[in-house]
Write a protein that holds these residues in place. Structure first.
Motif, mmCIF file in Angstrom:
data_model
loop_
_atom_site.group_PDB
_atom_site.id
_atom_site.type_symbol
_atom_site.label_atom_id
_atom_site.label_comp_id
_atom_site.label_asym_id
_atom_site.label_seq_id
_atom_site.Cartn_x
_atom_site.Cartn_y
_atom_site.Cartn_z
ATOM 1 N N LEU A 13 0.843 -1.184 0.000
ATOM 2 C CA LEU A 13 0.000 0.000 0.000
ATOM 3 C C LEU A 13 0.884 1.240 0.000
ATOM 4 C CD1 LEU A 13 -2.194 -2.093 0.869
ATOM 5 C CD2 LEU A 13 -3.180 -0.271 2.261
ATOM 6 N N ALA A 14 0.736 2.058 -1.022
ATOM 7 C CA ALA A 14 1.466 3.318 -1.070
ATOM 8 C C ALA A 14 1.025 4.215 0.081
ATOM 9 C CB ALA A 14 1.217 4.015 -2.402
ATOM 10 N N ALA A 15 1.886 5.162 0.436
ATOM 11 C CA ALA A 15 1.546 6.087 1.513
ATOM 12 C C ALA A 15 0.241 6.824 1.210
ATOM 13 C CB ALA A 15 2.685 7.082 1.727
ATOM 14 N N ALA A 16 0.020 7.148 -0.071
ATOM 15 C CA ALA A 16 -1.223 7.832 -0.451
ATOM 16 C C ALA A 16 -2.437 6.943 -0.217
ATOM 17 C CB ALA A 16 -1.152 8.259 -1.912
ATOM 18 N N ASP A 17 -2.285 5.631 -0.433
ATOM 19 C CA ASP A 17 -3.388 4.699 -0.188
ATOM 20 C C ASP A 17 -3.683 4.593 1.306
ATOM 21 O OD1 ASP A 17 -3.651 4.127 -2.907
ATOM 22 O OD2 ASP A 17 -2.126 2.554 -2.808
ATOM 23 N N TRP A 18 -2.630 4.536 2.117
ATOM 24 C CA TRP A 18 -2.836 4.534 3.564
ATOM 25 C C TRP A 18 -3.548 5.815 4.004
ATOM 26 C CZ3 TRP A 18 -2.912 0.766 6.850
ATOM 27 C CH2 TRP A 18 -2.105 -0.357 6.674
ATOM 28 N N GLU A 19 -3.094 6.931 3.468
ATOM 29 C CA GLU A 19 -3.685 8.215 3.854
ATOM 30 C C GLU A 19 -5.168 8.267 3.499
ATOM 31 O OE1 GLU A 19 -2.817 13.013 3.305
ATOM 32 O OE2 GLU A 19 -1.540 11.527 2.320
ATOM 33 N N ALA A 20 -5.514 7.738 2.325
ATOM 34 C CA ALA A 20 -6.918 7.718 1.916
ATOM 35 C C ALA A 20 -7.733 6.763 2.774
ATOM 36 C CB ALA A 20 -7.020 7.327 0.443
ATOM 37 N N ALA A 21 -7.127 5.653 3.191
ATOM 38 C CA ALA A 21 -7.858 4.646 3.961
ATOM 39 C C ALA A 21 -8.118 5.082 5.390
ATOM 40 C CB ALA A 21 -7.076 3.335 3.961
ATOM 41 N N ILE A 22 -7.256 5.901 5.939
ATOM 42 C CA ILE A 22 -7.348 6.277 7.348
ATOM 43 C C ILE A 22 -8.637 7.028 7.653
ATOM 44 C CG2 ILE A 22 -6.343 7.846 9.060
ATOM 45 C CD1 ILE A 22 -3.571 6.921 8.037
ATOM 46 N N ILE A 23 -9.114 7.820 6.706
ATOM 47 C CA ILE A 23 -10.333 8.610 6.916
ATOM 48 C C ILE A 23 -11.502 7.878 6.263
ATOM 49 C CG2 ILE A 23 -11.469 10.817 6.549
ATOM 50 C CD1 ILE A 23 -8.706 12.090 6.420
ATOM 51 N N PRO A 24 -12.426 7.306 7.036
ATOM 52 C CA PRO A 24 -13.512 6.514 6.453
ATOM 53 C C PRO A 24 -14.529 7.388 5.727
ATOM 54 C CG PRO A 24 -13.823 6.737 8.814
ATOM 55 C CD PRO A 24 -12.486 7.350 8.506
ATOM 56 N N PRO A 25 -15.254 6.815 4.770
ATOM 57 C CA PRO A 25 -16.191 7.616 3.980
ATOM 58 C C PRO A 25 -17.561 7.809 4.622
ATOM 59 C CG PRO A 25 -16.108 5.377 3.123
ATOM 60 C CD PRO A 25 -15.090 5.453 4.229
ATOM 61 N N ALA A 46 2.216 3.076 15.691
ATOM 62 C CA ALA A 46 0.882 3.584 15.374
ATOM 63 C C ALA A 46 -0.150 2.475 15.569
ATOM 64 C CB ALA A 46 0.824 4.100 13.941
ATOM 65 N N TYR A 47 -1.340 2.882 15.970
ATOM 66 C CA TYR A 47 -2.472 1.958 16.073
ATOM 67 C C TYR A 47 -3.678 2.685 15.497
ATOM 68 C CZ TYR A 47 -4.657 -2.223 18.135
ATOM 69 O OH TYR A 47 -5.268 -3.438 18.311
ATOM 70 N N LEU A 48 -4.118 2.276 14.317
ATOM 71 C CA LEU A 48 -5.261 2.920 13.666
ATOM 72 C C LEU A 48 -6.572 2.487 14.312
ATOM 73 C CD1 LEU A 48 -4.540 2.753 9.827
ATOM 74 C CD2 LEU A 48 -4.015 4.573 11.441
ATOM 75 N N ALA A 49 -7.584 3.332 14.174
ATOM 76 C CA ALA A 49 -8.919 3.007 14.655
ATOM 77 C C ALA A 49 -9.954 3.614 13.720
ATOM 78 C CB ALA A 49 -9.126 3.512 16.079
ATOM 79 N N PHE A 50 -11.070 2.898 13.556
ATOM 80 C CA PHE A 50 -12.193 3.375 12.750
ATOM 81 C C PHE A 50 -13.441 3.400 13.638
ATOM 82 C CE2 PHE A 50 -9.205 1.591 9.753
ATOM 83 C CZ PHE A 50 -9.207 2.510 8.721
ATOM 84 N N ALA A 159 -19.799 2.930 -0.435
ATOM 85 C CA ALA A 159 -19.547 2.965 -1.875
ATOM 86 C C ALA A 159 -18.143 3.472 -2.198
ATOM 87 C CB ALA A 159 -20.594 3.841 -2.566
ATOM 88 N N ARG A 160 -17.607 4.368 -1.373
ATOM 89 C CA ARG A 160 -16.273 4.918 -1.620
ATOM 90 C C ARG A 160 -15.210 4.323 -0.690
ATOM 91 N NH1 ARG A 160 -15.798 9.641 -0.109
ATOM 92 N NH2 ARG A 160 -17.786 9.949 0.968
ATOM 93 N N ALA A 161 -15.553 3.283 0.051
ATOM 94 C CA ALA A 161 -14.563 2.641 0.913
ATOM 95 C C ALA A 161 -13.542 1.904 0.050
ATOM 96 C CB ALA A 161 -15.249 1.681 1.879
ATOM 97 N N ASN A 162 -12.272 2.090 0.335
ATOM 98 C CA ASN A 162 -11.198 1.650 -0.564
ATOM 99 C C ASN A 162 -11.148 0.151 -0.813
ATOM 100 O OD1 ASN A 162 -10.509 4.315 -0.622
ATOM 101 N ND2 ASN A 162 -8.455 4.068 0.196
ATOM 102 N N GLU A 265 -11.765 -1.573 9.301
ATOM 103 C CA GLU A 265 -10.589 -1.634 8.440
ATOM 104 C C GLU A 265 -10.787 -2.597 7.279
ATOM 105 O OE1 GLU A 265 -7.070 -3.539 9.870
ATOM 106 O OE2 GLU A 265 -8.167 -4.786 11.289
ATOM 107 N N LEU A 266 -11.620 -3.625 7.469
ATOM 108 C CA LEU A 266 -11.843 -4.584 6.395
ATOM 109 C C LEU A 266 -12.494 -3.938 5.188
ATOM 110 C CD1 LEU A 266 -13.047 -7.778 8.331
ATOM 111 C CD2 LEU A 266 -10.718 -7.119 7.636
ATOM 112 N N THR A 267 -13.227 -2.863 5.402
ATOM 113 C CA THR A 267 -13.864 -2.152 4.298
ATOM 114 C C THR A 267 -12.991 -1.013 3.760
ATOM 115 O OG1 THR A 267 -15.044 -0.593 5.720
ATOM 116 C CG2 THR A 267 -16.146 -2.675 5.206
ATOM 117 N N CYS A 268 -11.998 -0.584 4.555
ATOM 118 C CA CYS A 268 -11.246 0.618 4.193
ATOM 119 C C CYS A 268 -9.805 0.352 3.745
ATOM 120 C CB CYS A 268 -11.214 1.582 5.370
ATOM 121 S SG CYS A 268 -12.814 2.344 5.728
ATOM 122 N N VAL A 269 -9.181 -0.678 4.278
ATOM 123 C CA VAL A 269 -7.755 -0.903 4.026
ATOM 124 C C VAL A 269 -7.586 -2.100 3.091
ATOM 125 C CG1 VAL A 269 -5.474 -1.249 5.022
ATOM 126 C CG2 VAL A 269 -7.236 -0.007 6.325
#
Length: 271
Positions: A13-25, A46-50, A159-162, A265-269
């Motif tokens: 995952l490119a850094a841009a993909d991670w950045e897009a995934a971190i903020i849910p739609p 780091a520990y991400l959370a949604f 619909a826009r979840a990565n 995360e299963l829907t976003c990452v």
């Protein structure tokens, strides 16, 4: 944080993909996107959370999905600071839908429970499309027209979840079956789809072959992982996995059947 996760956790995952995934739609107050450890000018963990708000039996319930967790080896002794910061947040049900081997016993000590993840391994076969009364819908406008109520809300939120792909099988006179799936790897092979949601389980039993056919012919995916808690009855033909990957949750009031894979995360990452 995105650069750190790209460099230290998953370089696919490119850094841009991670950045897009971190903020849910989906619309929801996000008190944070997780926590990170910093030493001087650099991030070392780091520990991400949604976060999401779900209506369950007429009540609004708040969820925190524990997602990607990565700490550099020399700072592993501080890892629990991140987890404790997340769990200290009041008023949330917590899910961990992809715990690694070392995290599972830790979660158990922290009063997480296991979900029943009995999973069928389904070959995606090129079944003949034998009925003119059945339509497989994948275009956003078609899906919007076919869905209503809760399914339509879920579609619009994801619909826009990565990491999500959406398909609706509409049957004349019987309604529609909406399914969400993601691509997954097993033994580092990207040959699998995992079903994250099925909106009409009764109809799914009838139209599942159309979905599996679609996964093979349109997406080139030869095998589907279908958790029985998500799809209902075991698809045929299939074999049951001997060791499906665990999923866990912690809640003082919700039952296991009230926990699903959505808004996570299963829907976003899309790792």
């Amino acid at each position: 944080m995105a650069e750190f996760l790209h460099a230290k956790l998953n370089k696919r995952l490119a850094a841009a993909d991670w950045e897009a995934a971190i903020i849910p739609p989906w619309p929801c107050h996000q008190p944070n996107h997780g926590f990170f450890l910093r030493v001087r000018a650099g991030i070392v963990g780091a520990y991400l959370a949604f976060y999401s708000e779900r209506e369950i039996e007429g009540r609004i319930e708040r969820f925190c999905n524990l997602a990607a967790w990565c700490v550099l080896d020399e700072y592993r002794s501080y890892s629990l600071l991140l987890l404790n910061a997340l769990l200290a947040q009041k008023g949330y049900h917590f899910t961990d839908l992809s715990p690694s081997g070392s995290v599972i016993p830790l979660n158990a000590r922290l009063k997480f429970s296991h979900l029943d993840v009995a999973t069928a391994l389904v070959p995606n076969l090129p079944w003949p499309a034998w009925s003119r009364q059945v339509r497989v819908l994948t275009k956003p406008q078609e899906i919007e027209r076919a869905l209503s109520g809760r399914d339509l809300d879920i579609y619009r939120d994801h619909a826009r979840a990565n990491a999500t792909h959406h398909v609706v099988v509409a049957v004349e006179g019987r309604g529609a079956c909406y399914a969400i799936f993601r691509r997954v790897r097993r033994k580092n092979l990207p040959l699998f789809a995992s079903i994250l949601y099925v909106g009409n389980r009764a109809l799914f039993r009838t139209v599942a072959r159309y979905i599996f056919r679609h996964l093979l012919l349109r997406h080139g995916i030869p095998v589907t992982l279908a958790e029985l808690r998500i799809v209902g009855a075991r698809p045929r033909p299939s074999v049951m996995l001997k060791s499906p990957r665990p999923k866990m949750y912690r809640s003082a009031s919700l039952r296991p059947d009230q926990i699903d894979d959505l808004y996570s995360e299963l829907t976003c990452v899309a790792w």
